[in-house]
Scaffold this active site. Structure first.
Site, PDB file in Angstrom:
ATOM      1  N   TYR A 129       0.864  -1.189   0.000  1.00  8.29           N
ATOM      2  CA  TYR A 129       0.000   0.000   0.000  1.00  8.29           C
ATOM      3  C   TYR A 129       0.894   1.229   0.000  1.00  8.29           C
ATOM      4  O   TYR A 129       1.544   1.525   0.998  1.00  8.29           O
ATOM      5  CB  TYR A 129      -0.908  -0.051   1.229  1.00  8.29           C
ATOM      6  CG  TYR A 129      -1.832   1.130   1.439  1.00  8.29           C
ATOM      7  CD1 TYR A 129      -2.091   2.072   0.444  1.00  8.29           C
ATOM      8  CD2 TYR A 129      -2.475   1.292   2.665  1.00  8.29           C
ATOM      9  CE1 TYR A 129      -2.945   3.137   0.664  1.00  8.29           C
ATOM     10  CE2 TYR A 129      -3.340   2.350   2.896  1.00  8.29           C
ATOM     11  CZ  TYR A 129      -3.561   3.275   1.899  1.00  8.29           C
ATOM     12  OH  TYR A 129      -4.407   4.332   2.123  1.00  8.29           O
TER      13      TYR A 129
ATOM     14  N   LYS B  39      -1.742  -1.495  -3.811  1.00  6.94           N
ATOM     15  CA  LYS B  39      -2.702  -0.389  -3.806  1.00  6.94           C
ATOM     16  C   LYS B  39      -1.884   0.879  -4.006  1.00  6.94           C
ATOM     17  O   LYS B  39      -1.123   1.281  -3.129  1.00  6.94           O
ATOM     18  CB  LYS B  39      -3.478  -0.353  -2.487  1.00  6.94           C
ATOM     19  CG  LYS B  39      -4.418   0.842  -2.369  1.00  6.94           C
ATOM     20  CD  LYS B  39      -5.057   0.911  -0.987  1.00  6.94           C
ATOM     21  CE  LYS B  39      -5.923   2.164  -0.864  1.00  6.94           C
ATOM     22  NZ  LYS B  39      -6.498   2.302   0.508  1.00  6.94           N
TER      23      LYS B  39
END
Length: 294
Positions: free
Chosen positions: A135, A164
């Site tokens: 992320y 992400k």
């Protein structure tokens, strides 16, 4: 095999008025998401106020989400930390609980070097037998996973399979896709750039918008994957004013306000987050009304 394809919701953590976790309400939110097309539940992320949960609450939220979801969609557990050992502990607990994957945010505040990021993510990933989604959100962490670093990780650690990407830098996303040569599944971490990331080979989005508009967020991705790029773009642009309002203050302040406006009664925020300013809340409500959310 991808962890999921489509729109995953970075779900809020509802609180009672005394700011204890409201598990009954969390179940209602999960049902609302799944019944409206959400493709994955991401629990205990930024939007879930994970930084203000105790370790016990964090693990219990993960367990509850997995048990309540009952395999209807994949559950991805946010287990990242700026302490490697803490992230390992949370990730192991998520595996025991039955998570389908873990989401690991870059270490915040420490501002690790790229070498430090490689060592951090490698240690966590090798401690579990679950797919890992990195992320990258440098605006919140002060630390950016460079494309070359991601390529090193995906080429040396078998279960690091996705990212992400929330840098809001589409050129960096393009470089990431190029450098990783299809070995890393990329998901937009920004609701305002779902279509651009999809155009670079992205598989979907980990979404804040989906908390209040799950069907529409799912459809933005689904239309693109079905070849209806114009329909996807039109829907993305229709909801852009709502998305902008959802980020007029730091997430998840606005999205919790939005859910409360919709009648979900997700409760207050935990300190140091405070309630949304009235002027911003009015804009949010006005934009939600325009698209029929309230």
């Amino acid at each position: 095999m991808a962890i999921f394809t489509g729109a995953g919701v970075a779900i809020v953590t509802p609180f009672k008025e005394n700011r204890e976790v409201n598990y009954e309400k969390l179940g209602e939110l999960i049902d609302f998401q799944i019944n409206n097309g959400t493709d994955s539940i991401i629990i205990c992320g930024t939007t879930g106020e994970s930084s203000t949960l105790t370790h016990e609450e964090h693990i219990e939220c993960i367990r509850f989400a997995i048990e309540y979801t009952k395999k209807r969609v994949p559950v991805i557990a946010g287990t990242g930390s700026n302490c490697t050992e803490t992230a390992i502990y949370l990730s192991k607990e998520a595996q025991v609980a039955g998570a389908d994957a873990v989401l690991l945010v870059t270490p915040y505040y420490n501002k690790a070097t790229q070498k430090g990021l490689i060592e951090h993510f490698t240690a966590i990933a090798k401690s579990i037998d679950l797919p890992v989604m990195l992320y990258n959100v440098p605006s919140r962490t002060g630390c950016n996973i460079l494309p070359g670093t991601a390529a090193t990780l995906v080429n040396t650690v078998d279960n690091i399979v996705a990212m992400k990407e929330a840098s809001s830098n589409i050129a960096q996303v393009a470089e990431l896709a190029h450098t990783c040569e299809g070995k890393l599944d990329i998901y937009s971490g920004c609701d305002d750039s779902i279509v651009p990331v999809m155009s670079l080979g992205g598989l979907g989005v980990v979404s804040v918008l989906s908390n209040i508009a799950p069907r529409q967020t799912h459809d933005i991705v689904a239309k693109f994957l079905e070849g209806d790029t114009k329909g996807s773009l039109d829907l993305q642009l229709e909801y852009l004013p709502v998305i902008n309002a959802l980020f007029s203050e730091v997430n998840p302040i606005p999205v919790k306000k939005a859910l409360n406006l919709m009648g979900f009664e997700v409760g207050p925020l935990r300190s140091p987050l405070t309630e949304m300013e009235d002027a911003h809340a009015k804009i949010l409500a006005d934009e939600m009304k325009k698209v029929g959310l309230i």
